[in-house]
Enzyme design. Structure first.
Site, short mmCIF file in Angstrom:
data_model
loop_
_atom_site.label_atom_id
_atom_site.label_comp_id
_atom_site.label_asym_id
_atom_site.label_seq_id
_atom_site.Cartn_x
_atom_site.Cartn_y
_atom_site.Cartn_z
N GLU A 1 -9.12 -10.44 -8.04
CA GLU A 1 -8.14 -9.38 -7.84
C GLU A 1 -6.94 -9.51 -8.79
O GLU A 1 -6.41 -8.51 -9.27
CB GLU A 1 -7.68 -9.38 -6.37
CG GLU A 1 -8.82 -9.00 -5.42
CD GLU A 1 -8.51 -9.24 -3.95
OE1 GLU A 1 -7.37 -9.66 -3.62
OE2 GLU A 1 -9.41 -9.02 -3.11
N TYR B 1 -12.09 -2.88 -3.58
CA TYR B 1 -12.63 -2.87 -2.22
C TYR B 1 -14.15 -2.79 -2.19
O TYR B 1 -14.74 -2.36 -1.19
CB TYR B 1 -12.02 -1.71 -1.42
CG TYR B 1 -10.63 -2.01 -0.89
CD1 TYR B 1 -10.41 -3.09 -0.02
CD2 TYR B 1 -9.53 -1.22 -1.22
CE1 TYR B 1 -9.14 -3.37 0.48
CE2 TYR B 1 -8.26 -1.49 -0.73
CZ TYR B 1 -8.07 -2.57 0.12
OH TYR B 1 -6.82 -2.85 0.62
N ASN C 1 -1.86 -0.09 6.95
CA ASN C 1 -1.32 -1.38 7.43
C ASN C 1 -0.49 -2.10 6.38
O ASN C 1 -0.36 -3.32 6.40
CB ASN C 1 -2.46 -2.26 7.97
CG ASN C 1 -3.51 -2.52 6.91
OD1 ASN C 1 -3.35 -2.14 5.75
ND2 ASN C 1 -4.58 -3.20 7.29
N HIS D 1 -1.93 -5.59 1.41
CA HIS D 1 -3.20 -6.29 1.18
C HIS D 1 -2.86 -7.69 0.69
O HIS D 1 -1.89 -7.88 -0.03
CB HIS D 1 -4.03 -5.58 0.10
CG HIS D 1 -5.13 -6.44 -0.45
ND1 HIS D 1 -6.36 -6.56 0.17
CD2 HIS D 1 -5.17 -7.28 -1.52
CE1 HIS D 1 -7.10 -7.42 -0.51
NE2 HIS D 1 -6.40 -7.87 -1.54
N LYS E 1 0.83 -1.20 0.00
CA LYS E 1 0.00 0.00 0.00
C LYS E 1 0.87 1.27 0.00
O LYS E 1 2.09 1.19 0.23
CB LYS E 1 -0.93 -0.04 1.22
CG LYS E 1 -1.90 -1.24 1.20
CD LYS E 1 -2.84 -1.23 2.40
CE LYS E 1 -3.83 -2.40 2.32
NZ LYS E 1 -4.82 -2.36 3.45
N1 UDP Z 1 -9.55 -0.65 7.24
C1 UDP Z 1 -9.68 0.60 7.84
N2 UDP Z 1 -10.38 0.68 9.01
C2 UDP Z 1 -10.96 -0.39 9.61
C3 UDP Z 1 -10.83 -1.66 8.99
C4 UDP Z 1 -10.11 -1.74 7.81
O1 UDP Z 1 -9.19 1.59 7.32
O2 UDP Z 1 -11.58 -0.25 10.67
C5 UDP Z 1 -8.80 -0.77 5.97
C6 UDP Z 1 -7.43 -1.42 6.16
O3 UDP Z 1 -6.51 -0.80 5.29
C7 UDP Z 1 -7.72 -2.86 5.74
C8 UDP Z 1 -8.73 -2.65 4.61
O4 UDP Z 1 -9.53 -1.58 5.06
O5 UDP Z 1 -6.56 -3.52 5.30
C9 UDP Z 1 -9.62 -3.84 4.33
O6 UDP Z 1 -10.20 -4.29 5.53
P1 UDP Z 1 -10.26 -5.84 5.92
O7 UDP Z 1 -11.13 -5.98 7.10
O8 UDP Z 1 -10.61 -6.62 4.68
O9 UDP Z 1 -8.75 -6.14 6.38
P2 UDP Z 1 -7.59 -7.04 5.73
O10 UDP Z 1 -8.25 -8.16 4.97
O11 UDP Z 1 -6.79 -6.11 4.84
O12 UDP Z 1 -6.78 -7.51 6.90
#
Ligand code: UDP
Ligand code: MG
Length: 155
Positions: free
Chosen positions: A126, A49, A112, A115, A9
Site C-alpha cells: 500500500e 482493496y 468509518n 484505513h 477516507k
Molecule cells: N466495509 C463495508 N462494509 C462491510 C465491511 C467493510 O463497507 O460490511 C468497508 C469499510 O470501509 C472497511 C473496508 O470496507 O473499512 C475494508 O474492510 P475491512 O474488513 O478490511 O475493514 P478494516 O480493515 O478497514 O477495519
C-alpha cells in the site's frame, strides 16, 4: 521501526476531521513520513482493496473511496502497523471502543473515517501504491524522539 499506510477516507475529509485524526497519530508518537491529499484514481483504489473484490460491498466501497479527496499518510514507529490499527478501532463505528478514532467519531461500518494497513505485506504494497517506490517518503528523526522511546526498554 516499521512503516504503515493510513488513509483519511472521504467522510473524514468532508467532515473536517483531517487535523483531529492526524493529531491522534502524532500525539501517540508516530512520525509522519509522507502526506498527500488527492482524488485518487479508481484503478488505484480498486487495486488497494483488491482483496475485497469478491465481497458484496466492494463496488460501493470503491464508489465511496473515489467520491472525494482522500488524505494518504505514511507513519513510522515501533510496531507502527499494530499501534495504528489499535488507535483506529473496530471496523464498525458503533462497536469501536471509545477513545479510538472510529469509536469517537463514527457510527457507520462503511463510512468509518480511516484505513490502516493490516500487516507488513499489505503495508509495503500500500505504501508503494500511494507513495511510489519510497520516492515521496521522507527520512527524518524528530528532535524529541529520545523522550518518546526509552533507549533502556528491554525488547
Ligand atoms: N466495509 C463495508 N462494509 C462491510 C465491511 C467493510 O463497507 O460490511 C468497508 C469499510 O470501509 C472497511 C473496508 O470496507 O473499512 C475494508 O474492510 P475491512 O474488513 O478490511 O475493514 P478494516 O480493515 O478497514 O477495519
Ligand atoms: Mg482491512
Amino acid at each position: 521501526m516499521e512503516r504503515t499506510l493510513v488513509l483519511v477516507k472521504p467522510d473524514g475529509v468532508q467532515r473536517g476531521l483531517v487535523g483531529r485524526i492526524l493529531q491522534r497519530f502524532e500525539t501517540k508518537g508516530l512520525r509522519v513520513v509522507g502526506l498527500k491529499l488527492r482524488r485518487f484514481p479508481e484503478e488505484l483504489i480498486r487495486e488497494h482493496y483488491a482483496m475485497h473484490a469478491e465481497r458484496p460491498f466492494y463496488a460501493s466501497l470503491v464508489r465511496f473511496m473515489t467520491s472525494g479527496p482522500v488524505v494518504a499518510v505514511a507513519l513510522e514507529g515501533e510496531n507502527a502497523i499494530a499501534v495504528t490499527r489499535n488507535l483506529m478501532g473496530a471496523t464498525n463505528g458503533q462497536e469501536a471502543a471509545p477513545g479510538t478514532i472510529r469509536g469517537d467519531f463514527g457510527m457507520s461500518v462503511s463510512f468509518n473515517l480511516v484505513h490502516g494497513s493490516d500487516g507488513p505485506e499489505s503495508a509495503a504494497k500500500e505504501l508503494k501504491l500511494f507513495f511510489g517506490a519510497d520516492g515521496d517518503l521522507v527520512d527524518w528523526t524528530p528532535t524529541l524522539e529520545s523522550w518518546v522511546y526509552d533507549q533502556d526498554d528491554q525488547g
